[in-house]
Write an enzyme that holds these catalytic residues in place. Structure first.
Site: not given
Ligand SMILES: Cc1ncc(COP(=O)(O)O)c(C=O)c1O
Length: 326
Positions: A44
């Site tokens: 992120k």
């Molecule tokens: C630990 C974790 N895995 C997966 C995701 C999913 O990614 P995306 O928001 O890019 O779909 C997030 C997003 O909040 C996350 O914090």
């Protein structure tokens, strides 16, 4: 001398690592895009900085301003690091199902944290969606990030994560498998990879209690699919603008128990100490194994680090209490 100008300069260029044991029986090469190497220990960081820079360029975020976001933790961490470097105040709004470690970590990097109940509808005034919006209306010189609908999120992955995977696999990637929350990762990476090679298949990992899989298959937003679940980071009870359903070839759903058990297995069998959505992602990949042939190169993206889950998926008392292990 070789150094970054500040911590934000170390974001990206994360390694690809082969998965060896958990993928036994799959003939394809399975490679993990290992995003914990980012300074905030998650993928992120990439989109957090991109969203801030685009908001600065658009005049939405001004000097001395306050950044406000509803976040399950990782986006908040990326935003908090950027806020420190760039001199902004940061307020994170979180749901109370998130691990305590995530809240403590955000406070450690100078963010103010507001905790809201999980089990309320998105339009309930107490929900973390509504609270983030209200705070941004009440706080002068503030900017509400909205990672769900802010398309700079997808763009970050289109501009960095996607090209890295293409380059690191020498253009040989055939499948991309990843958990879906806001949708930024799957949509940005998927779009970039499909532009290079339209035959690349893109699979999303969803969770029970989330609307994505049914919506993708039927076009129906079915409220009956929605119920509280344990898995962190993936699945939603809304349709974020960052989920580009046209880029996604299919979804598979993983249970809370399987996600938790496979989070432990990644650590114990591969030495990969990762977050709960990585466990869901690798179990989802195994559920899809009939799609992978011998010479395929399957890239799975792991979002965050295990340290944020030591009170839950890496705590055997919690695992037993949940009925996930004997
Ligand atoms: C630990 C974790 N895995 C997966 C995701 C999913 O990614 P995306 O928001 O890019 O779909 C997030 C997003 O909040 C996350 O914090």
């Amino acid at each position: 001398m070789e150094y970054a100008e500040n911590i934000l300069g170390t974001i990206g260029n994360t390694p690809l690592v082969r998965i060896n044991k958990l993928t036994e029986g799959i003939d394809a090469l399975v490679l993990a895009k290992y995003e914990t190497f980012n300074p905030g220990n998650s993928v992120k960081d990439r989109m957090a900085v991109k969203m801030i820079e685009d908001a600065e360029a658009a005049g939405l975020l001004k000097p001395g301003g306050t950044i406000i976001e509803g976040t399950s933790g990782n986006t908040g961490m990326g935003l908090a690091l950027a806020a420190i470097v760039k001199g902004y105040r940061m307020i994170c709004v979180m749901a109370d199902k998130q691990s305590k470690e995530k809240i403590d970590i955000l406070r450690a990097v100078g963010s103010e944290v507001v905790v809201c109940p999980t089990d309320v509808a998105p339009d309930d005034p107490q929900s973390y969606y509504s609270t983030s919006k209200r705070l941004s209306e009440e706080t002068p010189n503030s900017w509400y990030v909205n990672q769900y609908d802010n398309l700079s999120n997808t763009k970050a992955h289109y501009e960095s994560t996607g090209p890295e995977i293409w380059r690191q696999t020498d253009g040989k990637v055939t499948h991309f498998v990843v958990g879906v929350g806001t949708g930024g990762t799957i949509s940005g990476v998927g779009k970039y990879l499909k532009e290079q090679n339209p035959n690349v298949k893109v699979w999303g990992i969803d969770t029970y209690g989330s609307v994505f899989k049914k919506y993708h298959e039927t076009g129906i937003f079915d409220e009956k699919e929605i119920y509280p679940y344990v898995t962190e980071g993936i699945g939603e009870d809304i349709l974020p603008k960052n989920v580009d359903f046209g880029i996604i070839d299919g979804f598979t759903k993983v249970t809370d128990k399987d996600a938790a058990v496979y989070t432990q297995r990644l650590a114990k069998e591969e030495g990969m100490f990762l977050g709960n959505s990585a466990g869901a992602a690798i179990k989802g990949l195994l559920q899809l194994k009939e799609h992978f042939k011998k010479d395929d190169v399957v890239v799975i993206l792991f979002h965050d680090h295990g340290s944020r889950y030591v009170g839950k998926m890496f705590n055997d008392d919690w695992m037993r209490k949940m009925g996930y292990i004997e």
